[in-house]
Design an enzyme around this catalytic site. Structure first.
Site, PDB file in Angstrom:
ATOM      1  CG  MET A  44     -72.136  89.459 -53.256  1.00  0.00           C
ATOM      2  SD  MET A  44     -73.301  90.609 -53.957  1.00  0.00           S
ATOM      3  CE  MET A  44     -74.564  90.595 -52.690  1.00  0.00           C
ATOM      4  CB  CYS A  45     -69.716  94.191 -49.045  1.00  0.00           C
ATOM      5  SG  CYS A  45     -70.530  95.604 -49.800  1.00  0.00           S
ATOM      6  N   GLY A  46     -71.281  93.968 -46.652  1.00  0.00           N
ATOM      7  CA  GLY A  46     -72.095  94.744 -45.744  1.00  0.00           C
ATOM      8  C   GLY A  46     -71.633  96.184 -45.827  1.00  0.00           C
ATOM      9  CB  SER A 106     -67.964  93.100 -44.359  1.00  0.00           C
ATOM     10  OG  SER A 106     -69.349  93.076 -44.647  1.00  0.00           O
TER      11      SER A 106
END
Length: 603
Positions: free
Chosen positions: A29-31, A81
């Site tokens: 999961m990220c930005g 991220s």
């Protein structure tokens, strides 16, 4: 018949930062950040990078490339991220395809692909399929979109097809993950795509349309943005109107109640199993893997009760409950002669908050019905001064949503998702004065009201026009949930490095709920008075006497042994947590917010 299961395995793994190829058992999961420019590479600003890192605290990497054709040269800067939610190692995004040079940024959970359950690493499975589709000699758009349309689960993504010189960006059809487009400088050849607000100008930021993927063609002198073909349509709501509704019993059928429990348990199972432990906060003894945004109301408590049936009993579950110090409420109490307790005391301020009262009540019921599990009730108390100190951050996170109602709702979610407070432990009399949940997965009951008729306007629609009007109102609420709630909430909650999962918004569960006729969801019946939303919710003697709103969920809760919670009335989060109208005045929910700090004027 055995269920199909996708599992992709590669022979070699290269985790070097030069290639940044991620092929392990670790979903991400990220930005996401992409900047497109004619002038040069532009990395995220310090604040933008900080917001991205908060979404994905395990890694942040940047990759730069140039897209050059005879017509134009474009500088592409990708940053991603990572929040690691499975496996024992962390690998970076963006993901680079060695063969084509294409780049993929993924923020989500692919639970199913082409109706087959995705086993193991979903990022690996989806990126492999996507990279196999890029650069098709004919109809390259269709080849990529055919892959993307087969994903079930919440996601946002950015794909750069280096062969066709196109960028694909979008989010799932329900809009459960955030993806924002800032095209304020599109006229001079600049564009920013990000999970959070990014760039100097916020006036041109808008959410990516969940109904379409957006394609950016870089083969032209100016960036050409256009909508791809529509995604597969959302399920159609059952608008059946009965010929003689007077023949119905007050409650849904037993078969439907059983089906509801089975479907919701299945949705929960894929969202709560196989979550790794996380001990960064220093709690090494049996850390919690799952927490629930917990008001004590029907929806979140039903999730808690069913999660208990799925997870091993030794795993602890955290219940995150938030209450605010509201000067307007305190001033009203201070001037009321009927209030005898000391205004401004902690008990008066927080423990009498409506969601704190129902939260502790439902917590007690859970400990009685499910005594073999350790439950932690985490009480977050938010002083008014702390609310003001964080107001600017919340407003930036919720942008482009900008109303007082948005601020009231997201403030409650922001502090609840932080997961820090005083913990009451069900299996002892112990209270932990300072506790922060270790859970990186939060469950939310969002979607239950829209699907099962939980709002006061649903009762009003039925009173106005029967089942036909009720069906129209339910359809309207479902179709706008992505644009009104989900992207905004994802930005606010993910700021704490946690992922929200919505069991009521699982695609399969949504299809089940939408195909039910209205009288199987709600207890609204002709000739039966609908209780006002402010009437006291007492536990009735019979299941037929439950409140008609979300009757199907109430019946399931009743049969699971929690009759008190089954009778709880609906309360909006901003009123339950007391974030609505935090200072005196004639503020309306539709008013645009400001970041001014009014004098608290506490009594």
């Amino acid at each position: 018949m055995r269920k199909k299961c996708l599992f992709f395995v590669e022979n070699e793994v290269d985790s070097s930062l030069e290639k940044l190829t991620c092929i392990d058992d670790n979903p991400l999961m990220c930005g996401i950040y992409l900047h497109l420019s004619r002038k040069g590479h532009v990395e995220p600003s310090h604040q933008d990078a900080d917001f991205l890192s908060r979404r994905g605290p395990d890694a942040l990497h940047t990759y730069k490339t140039i897209s050059a054709t005879e017509a134009a040269q474009w500088y592409l800067t990708f940053s991603s991220s990572v929040l690691s939610l499975r496996g024992n190692s962390v690998h970076a995004q963006p993901i680079i395809d060695d063969k084509s040079g294409s780049i993929f940024c993924w923020n989500g959970e692919a639970w199913f692909f082409d109706d087959a359950k995705v086993c193991g690493n979903d990022t690996q499975a989806i990126s492999k399929r996507v990279f196999d589709s890029v650069g098709a000699q004919k109809n390259s758009d269709l080849a990529v979109l055919d892959v993307l349309d087969k994903i079930e689960g919440p996601y946002a993504l950015v794909l750069y097809d280096a062969v066709s010189q196109k960028i694909y960006l979008g989010r799932d059809s329900l809009g459960r993950r955030s993806l924002l487009i800032n095209d304020a400088s599109i006229g001079i050849g600049e564009l920013t795509v990000c999970s959070v607000t990014a760039g100097q100008s916020l006036s041109k930021i808008h959410e990516a349309d969940a109904a379409f993927f957006t394609i950016i063609d870089l083969s032209t002198a100016e960036p050409t943005l256009y909508r791809a073909r529509p995604k597969p349509p959302l399920p159609i709501i059952n608008k059946q109107v009965p010929m003689d509704s007077h023949l119905f019993t007050r409650t849904p059928s037993g078969e439907t109640i059983s089906d509801l429990t089975t479907q919701l348990r299945s949705s929960l199972q894929i969202r709560v199993e196989d979550i790794p432990s996380y001990t960064a906060y220093g709690l090494n003894a049996n850390p919690s893997k799952v927490a629930i945004l917990f008001s004590g109301g029907l929806d979140c408590t039903l999730l808690a009760r069913l999660t208990h049936d799925i997870l091993p009993h030794h795993q602890q579950i955290d219940l995150l409950n938030v209450a605010f110090e509201n000067p307007r409420v305190l001033n009203a109490r201070a001037t009321s002669k009927s209030i005898t307790e000391t205004p401004g005391s902690e008990v008066d301020t927080y423990e009498t908050c409506p969601d704190r009262v129902t939260g502790r009540s439902s917590f007690l019921q859970l400990t009685q019905v499910c005594p073999e599990r350790t439950w932690r009730f985490v009480a977050t108390n938010v002083p008014y001064t702390e609310y003001l100190d964080n107001q600017a951050t919340v407003i930036r996170l919720m942008h482009p949503h900008n109303t007082e109602m948005d601020l009231s709702i997201t403030s409650a979610l922001y502090f609840a998702a932080r997961g820090h407070g005083t913990a009451t432990i069900s299996t002892s009399t112990q209270q932990v004065a300072s506790y922060t949940t270790t859970a990186r997965v939060l469950l939310s009951g969002l979607g239950a009201d829209e699907l099962f008729g939980g709002y006061a306007r649903h009762a009003a629609a039925f009173a106005r026009g029967g089942y036909q009007a009720l069906n129209e109102e339910l359809e309207l609420d479902f179709l706008r949930i992505g644009s009104r709630n989900l992207g905004r909430d994802d930005r606010v909650i993910a700021h704490w490095g946690r992922e929200t999962r919505y069991p009521f918004l699982d695609e399969k569960f949504v299809r089940f709920a939408l195909q039910l006729p209205a009288w199987e969801k709600c207890g609204f019946r002709p000739g039966k008075p609908v209780p006002k939303h402010f009437e006291t919710a007492l536990t009735p003697e019979k299941i037929e006497d439950l409140h008609p709103e979300k009757m199907l969920l109430r019946c399931a809760m009743w049969q699971l042994g929690m009759k008190g919670t089954a009778a709880e009335k609906k309360r909006a989060i901003q009123f339950g947590a007391r974030t609505a109208k935090m200072h005196a005045g004639k503020t309306k929910g539709t008013d645009t917010v400001t970041i001014e700090k009014p004098t608290p004027n506490l009594p």
